[in-house]
Design an enzyme around this catalytic site. Sequence first.
Site, mmCIF file in Angstrom:
data_model
loop_
_atom_site.group_PDB
_atom_site.id
_atom_site.type_symbol
_atom_site.label_atom_id
_atom_site.label_comp_id
_atom_site.label_asym_id
_atom_site.label_seq_id
_atom_site.Cartn_x
_atom_site.Cartn_y
_atom_site.Cartn_z
ATOM 1 N N LYS A 13 50.207 40.552 29.781
ATOM 2 C CA LYS A 13 51.088 41.379 30.695
ATOM 3 C C LYS A 13 52.474 41.532 30.044
ATOM 4 C CE LYS A 13 49.057 39.039 34.623
ATOM 5 N NZ LYS A 13 49.243 38.217 35.684
ATOM 6 N N ARG A 118 40.778 29.908 30.973
ATOM 7 C CA ARG A 118 41.352 29.565 32.289
ATOM 8 C C ARG A 118 42.108 28.330 32.206
ATOM 9 N NH1 ARG A 118 42.175 33.414 36.770
ATOM 10 N NH2 ARG A 118 41.756 31.729 38.116
ATOM 11 N N THR A 124 48.127 30.015 38.478
ATOM 12 C CA THR A 124 48.743 31.159 38.779
ATOM 13 C C THR A 124 50.285 30.837 38.814
ATOM 14 O OG1 THR A 124 46.902 31.835 40.166
ATOM 15 C CG2 THR A 124 48.693 33.098 40.352
ATOM 16 N N ARG A 135 50.807 29.127 30.897
ATOM 17 C CA ARG A 135 51.848 29.343 31.663
ATOM 18 C C ARG A 135 52.785 28.311 31.970
ATOM 19 N NH1 ARG A 135 47.321 32.017 35.998
ATOM 20 N NH2 ARG A 135 47.572 34.399 35.332
ATOM 21 N N ASN A 155 53.666 35.700 35.076
ATOM 22 C CA ASN A 155 53.100 34.749 34.378
ATOM 23 C C ASN A 155 52.370 34.877 33.160
ATOM 24 O OD1 ASN A 155 50.935 36.067 35.447
ATOM 25 N ND2 ASN A 155 50.443 34.624 37.226
ATOM 26 N N HIS A 158 46.696 37.777 32.112
ATOM 27 C CA HIS A 158 45.812 37.618 33.179
ATOM 28 C C HIS A 158 44.476 37.042 32.258
ATOM 29 C CE1 HIS A 158 42.391 38.947 35.734
ATOM 30 N NE2 HIS A 158 41.839 39.348 34.505
#
Length: 200
Positions: A13, A118, A124, A135, A155, A158
């Site tokens: 991001k 993940r 999140t 994160r 964060n 994605h």
Amino acid sequence: MAQITEKTLVIIKPDGIQRSLIGEIVKRFERAGLKLVAVKMVVPTMEQIEKHYTLDPSWRQKNGEKSIKGYQDKGLEPPTDDPLEMSGMTLEKLKKYLSSGPVIPMIWQGLHAVAIVRKLTGGTEPLTSDVGTIRGDFVLDSYERSDVDKRAVRNLIHASGSVGEAEQEIEHWFSNGEIFNYRLVQESVLYDVNLDGILE
Ligand code: ADP
Ligand code: MG
């Protein structure tokens, strides 16, 4: 059964790029044994972002419920009890966040690529993302603070949430000609049944 060609979509991001974390993020996926099969830099449009988050028709409900639970788990009052209203507000904030600068969509391939990415990405909300995850290690933010500032939680990246989501997201961000099919030498150690190519 999981395939060694399983693919997942990651997007660095705008904050990930601005924080000079491109190399660090790529390194974490690379060192796990995953193979980079597509990568580019784009400034996404608001339409592209909205489509990305609504490819999965259940995203609105799931994201709303998760956000509300995030507040309740900390004894805080959520801004609304309605999951769809909650995710509607988040989607508007996400459009601003992700169109604020260049982003880097990438496709990573390998056994259990979706779940492994993940796991390395973390939860999140950075306040509660596990230590050791991207994160959890490189950013600090919370729903509470992002709400006061009326913005999305920052964060860094994605990562697709499921194999089905990954397939749709890959199609949304990449054309077939941008995805590479090639052999990586380390794959013979990662996946060979007998490791019989090592000794001379
Ligand atoms: P994830 O990115 O972990 O899969 P979601 O798909 O539920 O999470 O949400 C997409 C993105 O929207 C998150 O990564 C985060 O940047 C932002 N976001 C999610 N929930 C909220 C919220 N309640 N408030 C602000 N931003 C949020
Ligand atoms: Mg998601």
